[in-house]
Write an enzyme that holds these catalytic residues in place. Sequence first.
Site, short mmCIF file in Angstrom:
data_model
loop_
_atom_site.label_atom_id
_atom_site.label_comp_id
_atom_site.label_asym_id
_atom_site.label_seq_id
_atom_site.Cartn_x
_atom_site.Cartn_y
_atom_site.Cartn_z
N PRO A 47 -85.13 -46.87 -16.31
CA PRO A 47 -84.58 -47.17 -14.98
C PRO A 47 -83.14 -46.71 -14.78
O PRO A 47 -82.80 -46.10 -13.76
CB PRO A 47 -84.70 -48.70 -14.90
CG PRO A 47 -85.89 -49.02 -15.76
CD PRO A 47 -85.83 -48.05 -16.89
N ASP A 88 -89.41 -32.26 -5.07
CA ASP A 88 -90.48 -32.69 -5.97
C ASP A 88 -89.97 -32.70 -7.41
O ASP A 88 -90.32 -31.82 -8.20
CB ASP A 88 -91.67 -31.74 -5.79
CG ASP A 88 -92.93 -32.24 -6.46
OD1 ASP A 88 -92.98 -33.42 -6.85
OD2 ASP A 88 -93.88 -31.43 -6.61
N LEU A 89 -89.14 -33.69 -7.73
CA LEU A 89 -88.54 -33.73 -9.08
C LEU A 89 -89.38 -34.55 -10.06
O LEU A 89 -89.15 -34.51 -11.26
CB LEU A 89 -87.12 -34.30 -9.02
CG LEU A 89 -86.11 -33.50 -8.18
CD1 LEU A 89 -84.72 -34.10 -8.32
CD2 LEU A 89 -86.08 -32.04 -8.58
N LYS A 90 -90.31 -35.32 -9.54
CA LYS A 90 -91.20 -36.14 -10.39
C LYS A 90 -90.42 -36.87 -11.48
O LYS A 90 -90.68 -36.71 -12.67
CB LYS A 90 -92.31 -35.29 -10.99
CG LYS A 90 -93.23 -34.65 -9.97
CD LYS A 90 -94.48 -34.08 -10.63
CE LYS A 90 -95.39 -33.43 -9.66
NZ LYS A 90 -94.96 -32.11 -9.18
N LEU A 91 -89.47 -37.69 -11.07
CA LEU A 91 -88.64 -38.42 -12.04
C LEU A 91 -89.50 -39.36 -12.88
O LEU A 91 -90.43 -39.98 -12.38
CB LEU A 91 -87.56 -39.22 -11.31
CG LEU A 91 -86.54 -38.43 -10.51
CD1 LEU A 91 -85.58 -39.38 -9.80
CD2 LEU A 91 -85.77 -37.46 -11.38
N GLY A 120 -99.37 -24.47 -1.94
CA GLY A 120 -98.55 -23.45 -2.58
C GLY A 120 -99.25 -22.12 -2.49
O GLY A 120 -99.26 -21.45 -1.45
N ARG A 121 -99.92 -21.77 -3.59
CA ARG A 121 -100.45 -20.41 -3.73
C ARG A 121 -101.41 -19.97 -2.63
O ARG A 121 -101.44 -18.78 -2.30
CB ARG A 121 -101.08 -20.27 -5.12
CG ARG A 121 -100.02 -20.19 -6.20
CD ARG A 121 -100.53 -20.49 -7.58
NE ARG A 121 -100.75 -21.92 -7.77
CZ ARG A 121 -101.07 -22.48 -8.94
NH1 ARG A 121 -101.24 -21.71 -10.00
NH2 ARG A 121 -101.25 -23.78 -9.04
N ARG A 131 -106.83 -25.89 -1.46
CA ARG A 131 -107.16 -24.46 -1.44
C ARG A 131 -107.96 -24.13 -0.18
O ARG A 131 -108.85 -24.90 0.22
CB ARG A 131 -108.03 -24.09 -2.65
CG ARG A 131 -107.28 -24.06 -3.97
CD ARG A 131 -106.24 -22.95 -4.02
NE ARG A 131 -105.52 -22.90 -5.29
CZ ARG A 131 -104.44 -23.61 -5.59
NH1 ARG A 131 -103.93 -24.46 -4.71
NH2 ARG A 131 -103.85 -23.48 -6.76
N GLN A 171 -105.39 -25.84 -11.14
CA GLN A 171 -105.71 -27.13 -10.53
C GLN A 171 -107.16 -27.52 -10.82
O GLN A 171 -108.04 -26.67 -10.83
CB GLN A 171 -105.50 -27.07 -9.00
CG GLN A 171 -104.08 -26.74 -8.59
CD GLN A 171 -103.15 -27.94 -8.66
OE1 GLN A 171 -103.39 -28.89 -9.39
NE2 GLN A 171 -102.06 -27.89 -7.90
N ASP A 174 -88.24 -41.69 -16.26
CA ASP A 174 -87.33 -41.99 -17.38
C ASP A 174 -87.01 -43.48 -17.34
O ASP A 174 -87.57 -44.21 -16.52
CB ASP A 174 -86.06 -41.12 -17.25
CG ASP A 174 -85.45 -40.78 -18.61
OD1 ASP A 174 -85.37 -41.68 -19.47
OD2 ASP A 174 -85.04 -39.62 -18.81
N LYS A 202 -91.37 -27.75 0.21
CA LYS A 202 -91.28 -28.53 -1.02
C LYS A 202 -90.64 -27.70 -2.13
O LYS A 202 -91.07 -26.58 -2.40
CB LYS A 202 -92.69 -28.97 -1.45
CG LYS A 202 -92.68 -29.88 -2.68
CD LYS A 202 -94.09 -30.26 -3.11
CE LYS A 202 -94.72 -29.26 -4.04
NZ LYS A 202 -94.13 -29.13 -5.37
N THR A 259 -81.37 -44.34 -16.21
CA THR A 259 -81.24 -42.88 -16.12
C THR A 259 -81.74 -42.38 -14.76
O THR A 259 -81.13 -41.49 -14.15
CB THR A 259 -82.02 -42.21 -17.27
OG1 THR A 259 -81.48 -42.70 -18.50
CG2 THR A 259 -81.92 -40.69 -17.24
N THR A 264 -102.91 -33.31 -10.09
CA THR A 264 -104.17 -32.67 -9.69
C THR A 264 -104.66 -31.64 -10.74
O THR A 264 -105.76 -31.13 -10.63
CB THR A 264 -104.00 -31.97 -8.32
OG1 THR A 264 -102.73 -31.34 -8.28
CG2 THR A 264 -104.09 -32.96 -7.19
#
Length: 229
Positions: free
Chosen positions: A68, A61-64, A210-211, A181, A190, A66, A35, A70, A121
């Site tokens: 419609p 994972d751009l989490k758009l 991730g971590r 985790r 988180q 805006d 990701k 754009t 999260t």
Amino acid sequence: MKKPKIFIACDTTSPNVIKKIISHTKTNKLNIGYKFGLEFFCSKDGRKFISKLKNKEIFLDLKLNDIPNTCASAIHSLRDLKNISYLTVHINGGYEMLKTIKKASKKINKKLKILGVTVLTSFSNSSIKKIGHTKSIKDLVKKQAVLAKSAKLDGIVCSGYEVKLLKKICKRMDIVAPGIRLKGDSADDQKRVVTPKDAFKNGATAIVMGRSITKGNIKNNIQKLIKSL
Ligand code: C5P
């Protein structure tokens, strides 16, 4: 039995770090994808690096979020990245935005799955109140899941706690859980954190880590993850 699907969050600006993450997470016991978020995608070499990745499941994972038009233009700008399997958008952007994004995504790549992000999260019930929500996280994510379904998104992103709650609404949709985790690891920023095992038990179709994987010894962390499942 299907292998558990894990997306490793490559939260860095360094292609070398990502190469290391990829080579140290090789295992035939898990179905691993990678990701990439804004940190890497916006970095100098990020987009090019992603465009050249082959034979990997890629989650952008751009989490758009805006208007419609754009968002549709942003999707159009991704048309050269044929190797992306998943792209995220904020369900908060509303029905029109979600429908427009789904339509635009079909034009650039029929196989691209659009995932709607519910409540991040890193939010708790008290922190969503501060941005004006009067509903609890549980009620809010239910509403968001219904909206995502009605806009014909392919899946949703929610914490491992809410998966059970949304399973009925999101039948046959992907349910991806971040905020994961391994036992004993710090939650960091988180707030709604569960273990990999619990997220799958609750019904997640994939988890994002991730971590808990990328901090410290990656190979050892992968072994810990396999054992914990
Ligand atoms: O390091 P950690 O496992 O907390 O990373 C979680 C990853 O999942 C980050 O890349 C973060 O952007 C992403 N994410 C999240 N919560 C969401 C959606 C995505 O933490 N609701």
